[in-house]
Structure formats: structure tokens, C-alpha cells
Write a protein that holds these residues in place. Sequence first.
Motif, PDB file in Angstrom:
ATOM      1  N   ALA A  48     -70.585 -12.555  16.620  1.00 26.56           N
ATOM      2  CA  ALA A  48     -70.702 -11.453  17.578  1.00 26.56           C
ATOM      3  C   ALA A  48     -69.413 -10.636  17.623  1.00 26.56           C
ATOM      4  O   ALA A  48     -69.451  -9.404  17.680  1.00 26.56           O
ATOM      5  CB  ALA A  48     -71.038 -12.002  18.969  1.00 26.56           C
ATOM      6  N   ILE A  49     -68.267 -11.306  17.567  1.00 27.11           N
ATOM      7  CA  ILE A  49     -66.981 -10.600  17.543  1.00 27.11           C
ATOM      8  C   ILE A  49     -66.858  -9.767  16.274  1.00 27.11           C
ATOM      9  O   ILE A  49     -66.469  -8.596  16.314  1.00 27.11           O
ATOM     10  CB  ILE A  49     -65.808 -11.596  17.661  1.00 27.11           C
ATOM     11  N   ILE A  50     -67.220 -10.352  15.142  1.00 30.89           N
ATOM     12  CA  ILE A  50     -67.172  -9.634  13.856  1.00 30.89           C
ATOM     13  C   ILE A  50     -68.082  -8.416  13.906  1.00 30.89           C
ATOM     14  O   ILE A  50     -67.689  -7.320  13.494  1.00 30.89           O
ATOM     15  CB  ILE A  50     -67.555 -10.573  12.702  1.00 30.89           C
ATOM     16  N   ASP A  51     -69.296  -8.597  14.405  1.00 31.51           N
ATOM     17  CA  ASP A  51     -70.254  -7.491  14.481  1.00 31.51           C
ATOM     18  C   ASP A  51     -69.728  -6.355  15.355  1.00 31.51           C
ATOM     19  O   ASP A  51     -69.872  -5.182  15.015  1.00 31.51           O
ATOM     20  CB  ASP A  51     -71.608  -7.976  14.996  1.00 31.51           C
ATOM     21  N   ARG A  52     -69.110  -6.704  16.498  1.00 32.59           N
ATOM     22  CA  ARG A  52     -68.553  -5.677  17.379  1.00 32.59           C
ATOM     23  C   ARG A  52     -67.421  -4.918  16.692  1.00 32.59           C
ATOM     24  O   ARG A  52     -67.289  -3.714  16.862  1.00 32.59           O
ATOM     25  CB  ARG A  52     -68.049  -6.299  18.682  1.00 32.59           C
ATOM     26  N   ARG A  53     -66.609  -5.620  15.937  1.00 29.61           N
ATOM     27  CA  ARG A  53     -65.484  -4.976  15.254  1.00 29.61           C
ATOM     28  C   ARG A  53     -65.962  -4.071  14.117  1.00 29.61           C
ATOM     29  O   ARG A  53     -65.346  -3.050  13.838  1.00 29.61           O
ATOM     30  CB  ARG A  53     -64.518  -6.024  14.695  1.00 29.61           C
ATOM     31  N   ASN A  55     -68.805  -2.442  14.093  1.00 30.50           N
ATOM     32  CA  ASN A  55     -69.506  -1.298  14.655  1.00 30.50           C
ATOM     33  C   ASN A  55     -69.076  -1.132  16.118  1.00 30.50           C
ATOM     34  O   ASN A  55     -69.816  -1.502  17.026  1.00 30.50           O
ATOM     35  CB  ASN A  55     -71.020  -1.490  14.545  1.00 30.50           C
ATOM     36  N   PRO A  56     -67.902  -0.551  16.358  1.00 26.70           N
ATOM     37  CA  PRO A  56     -67.380  -0.466  17.729  1.00 26.70           C
ATOM     38  C   PRO A  56     -68.160   0.451  18.664  1.00 26.70           C
ATOM     39  O   PRO A  56     -67.968   0.401  19.870  1.00 26.70           O
ATOM     40  CB  PRO A  56     -65.958   0.045  17.540  1.00 26.70           C
TER      41      PRO A  56
END
Length: 60
Positions: A48-53, A55-56
Motif C-alpha cells: 500500500a505504501i509503494i502504491d501510494r508513492r 501514484n501520489p
Amino acid sequence: MTKFTPIESEFATTEEAYDAWFRAEVEAAMASDETDIPHDEAMARMQAIIDRRKNPTRSA
């Protein structure tokens, strides 16, 4: 305790310093009373952290 400057170190090599730090971190984690997180949950949190980073513009 001896105070060292940024140029001096009690360790012969950077690898030795890292090894000492890493072992201290592992020992502290093993001695901790914090609740363990199951592997699948930890991996999901990290994804989830990777995904947020990646696609901010998307909110989590």
C-alpha cells in the motif's frame, strides 16, 4: 564512553559498524513486547505504501 569524531570510529570497517548496528536492532526487536505482525499483513501494508508513492494523486 569514548567520544569519536565523524572521522573516527570504534570500528575497523564500515561493514563492522553496520553489523554491530544491525545485530543491536535485531536483539531489540526480539526483546520487544510489541505485537507481532503476520507476514501477509506486513507485506500488504508495504505494498500500500509503494502504491501510494507510485501514484501520489490517489488517496489511500
